[in-house]
Design a protein around this motif. Structure first.
Motif, mmCIF file in Angstrom:
data_model
loop_
_atom_site.group_PDB
_atom_site.id
_atom_site.type_symbol
_atom_site.label_atom_id
_atom_site.label_comp_id
_atom_site.label_asym_id
_atom_site.label_seq_id
_atom_site.Cartn_x
_atom_site.Cartn_y
_atom_site.Cartn_z
ATOM 1 N N ILE A 473 0.792 -1.229 -0.001
ATOM 2 C CA ILE A 473 -0.126 0.068 -0.027
ATOM 3 C C ILE A 473 0.766 1.275 -0.101
ATOM 4 C CG2 ILE A 473 -1.669 1.298 1.217
ATOM 5 C CD1 ILE A 473 -2.675 -1.345 2.461
ATOM 6 N N ALA A 474 2.031 1.288 0.702
ATOM 7 C CA ALA A 474 2.850 2.289 0.865
ATOM 8 C C ALA A 474 3.431 2.740 -0.733
ATOM 9 C CB ALA A 474 3.790 2.160 1.847
ATOM 10 N N TRP A 475 3.701 1.481 -1.064
ATOM 11 C CA TRP A 475 4.395 1.859 -2.836
ATOM 12 C C TRP A 475 3.254 2.346 -3.526
ATOM 13 C CZ3 TRP A 475 9.098 2.136 -4.486
ATOM 14 C CH2 TRP A 475 9.939 1.623 -3.745
ATOM 15 N N THR A 476 1.991 1.906 -3.450
ATOM 16 C CA THR A 476 0.954 2.498 -4.252
ATOM 17 C C THR A 476 0.460 3.951 -3.806
ATOM 18 O OG1 THR A 476 -0.300 0.257 -4.218
ATOM 19 C CG2 THR A 476 -1.619 2.405 -4.815
ATOM 20 N N LEU A 477 0.566 4.234 -2.514
ATOM 21 C CA LEU A 477 0.687 5.947 -2.101
ATOM 22 C C LEU A 477 1.677 6.729 -2.557
ATOM 23 C CD1 LEU A 477 -0.645 5.250 1.507
ATOM 24 C CD2 LEU A 477 -1.970 6.067 -0.333
ATOM 25 N N CYS A 478 3.082 5.904 -2.665
ATOM 26 C CA CYS A 478 4.105 6.616 -3.309
ATOM 27 C C CYS A 478 3.674 6.945 -4.907
ATOM 28 C CB CYS A 478 5.305 5.773 -3.166
ATOM 29 S SG CYS A 478 6.723 6.453 -4.142
ATOM 30 N N ASP A 479 3.210 5.973 -5.668
ATOM 31 C CA ASP A 479 3.045 6.088 -6.836
ATOM 32 C C ASP A 479 1.969 7.172 -7.302
ATOM 33 O OD1 ASP A 479 4.814 4.197 -7.582
ATOM 34 O OD2 ASP A 479 3.151 2.330 -7.555
#
Length: 503
Positions: A473-479
């Motif tokens: 999820i953190a990588w998605t928020l980053c994207d």
């Protein structure tokens, strides 16, 4: 002894094998023997084919006819072999030449009067034939629109067995696919219809950007179903390969539309809570048929009133959630169907389900028991959990004009492009597909970023699987933010989405 052969296809799920249909006419008392593991429906094809040949103006051989379906150890199910059997017998009798049979696969059920009836699974059968080196297919004329989807295969349609005989003899022609205008894309409800609920709208956007599963908890009428039904409109259109795979599943079920046979929009499937396990994940006698989770492949599976589904139905989803496919063992063998879907669960916070929490008559124990129908192992596989609140008149006036799906879909597309570029070397397309070991080793975050997650692991607040999902999820928020790497704020926000109090 006269011997001839034709080709057909045995489907196993949406995959299959090329089947060689042999006809041998030899000495002996008149009769027909069919070998090669036919099912009861296929055994009856002997009488169907014999009547169809006679009623098409041809003579059935007055000798012993042996029909072989090879590979002999592969179960043959259904009536789609009828046309191949009839042509093989006619070729063995010398009535039709074998010139055009080379590289040609024959599919279709025969009526007693020689009509060729449509069968299910024409598209996946032709894809199997194409991979096996076949270049042409003769199918029922009603299935020609579906056969035309298999690029690289010459598709011809026949209405009667006599038409196929004339074509093989060079005295007639078969129908070809009509060139039709591309159907307009299926209309999906717009996100602008949903007022308020900024947290839930943001969660739906994050789910679309990363391919994450989602749980929505809230009283009736707050917009849980509305948000779920608008998720497909935020997802990118299916690629050519995905469209064929999704269409193949619908073909096996016989659910393709003649007006728009190719499925281009991510499907949305919403079964009722009384659905059986076999209908949900797939089942049936002989070889299992695809269930609703396979119909939702590359789309959204929405379980409204999730707590009413019962533990057996919900727990049956766990393997598919992890592996993206479902394997079903039945008497005739094991088949696998694709099932890489986004799961959206919606539930009331308690059994009495009042419009406002203050009107609830359930005790704390009853509320825990009700939500306890969603087991810990299942919730551990759901990335995003959101508690939705009633929308008041004041809130509805304050939110202004909600963002439409087109605006959100553009942000989702950019985030997905960033993720696809990052994982392209590994073959993954979304953050939800990335295994935990890769996130912890090859793409490990600095210690000062993961300090909150490490502390939650030490205290047992999240499991190891839950920690991996927080990283995704953190990588998605980053994207979505356009950043190069998640920071501590992204990880903290990801952990809030995993808060069990939301469930």
């Amino acid at each position: 002894m006269p011997l001839a052969r034709t080709w057909s296809v045995a489907l196993l799920g949406i995959d299959g094998r090329l089947v060689e249909v042999e006809a041998d006419i030899g000495a002996g008392l008149p009769g027909v023997k069919l070998v090669g593991l036919p099912d009861p429906g296929l055994r009856e094809s002997k009488e169907r084919v014999k009547a169809a040949v006679r009623n098409s103006g041809q003579k059935w051989p007055e000798q012993h006819v042996t029909l072989g379906l090879s590979p002999a150890n592969l179960p043959k199910i259904g009536s789609g072999y009828d046309l191949g059997i009839a042509v093989a017998v006619l070729a063995a009798c010398g009535i039709v030449p074998v010139t055009k049979l080379r590289g040609t696969v024959l599919l279709g059920e025969l009526a007693l009067d020689g009509r060729i009836r449509p069968v299910r699974g024409v598209l996946p059968a032709l894809l199997v034939a194409r991979r096996s080196g076949m270049s042409r297919a003769v199918v029922p004329v009603e299935s020609l629109f579906e056969a035309a989807l298999a690029d690289g295969m010459e598709a011809l349609g026949a209405e009667r067995l006599a038409d196929v005989v004339d074509w093989l003899c060079g005295t007639g022609t078969l129908a070809e696919p009509e060139s039709t205008a591309e159907a307009p894309p299926e209309r999906v409800p717009d996100l602008a219809d949903v007022l308020g609920q900024p947290e839930a709208r943001w969660a739906v956007e994050v789910a679309a950007a990363g391919g994450h599963h989602l749980l929505l908890v809230g009283p009736p009428g707050v917009g849980k179903s509305m948000l779920a039904r608008r998720l497909p409109g935020l997802l990118p259109p299916l690629s050519a390969e995905e469209s064929l795979q999704v269409t193949a599943v619908h073909s096996v079920n016989g659910e393709l539309s003649r007006a728009a046979p190719l499925v281009r929009v991510p499907p949305f499937v919403a079964p009722h809570h009384s659905v059986s396990i076999a209908a949900l994940i797939g089942g049936g006698s002989g070889l299992a048929q695809p269930g609703m989770i396979s119909k939702a492949h590359r789309g959204v599976l929405f379980l409204d009133e999730a707590c009413e589904f019962g533990p057996q139905r919900l727990e049956s989803l766990r393997t598919a959630l992890e592996e993206g496919e479902i394997r079903l063992a039945r008497q005739k063998g094991v088949v696998s169907y694709p099932a890489r879907f986004q799961l959206v669960l919606a539930t009331n916070p308690c059994a009495c389900a009042p419009p406002r929490d203050t009107d609830c008559s359930c005790s704390p124990t009853e509320r825990r028991r009700y939500l306890g129908r969603l087991s810990g192992p299942l919730l551990d596989r759901v990335d995003l959990r959101v508690r939705m609140r009633p929308v008041t008149a004041m809130h509805a006036h304050e939110v202004g004009d909600p963002e439409p799906s087109a605006v959100v879909r553009e942000r989702v597309g950019r985030a997905r492009d960033r993720a696809a570029a990052r994982w392209s070397e590994h073959g993954w397309r979304t953050n939800s597909e990335v295994p935990g070991p890769v996130l912890r080793k090859e793409f490990a975050l600095p210690r000062d970023v993961t300090v909150l997650l490490d502390r939650a692991l030490d205290r047992g607040v999240v499991t190891a699987r839950g920690a991996d999902r927080c990283l995704r999820i953190a990588w998605t928020l980053c994207d979505l933010a356009g950043a190069d790497e998640p920071d501590a704020d992204h990880l903290a926000a990801a952990m809030e989405f995993r808060d069990r109090r939301a469930a």
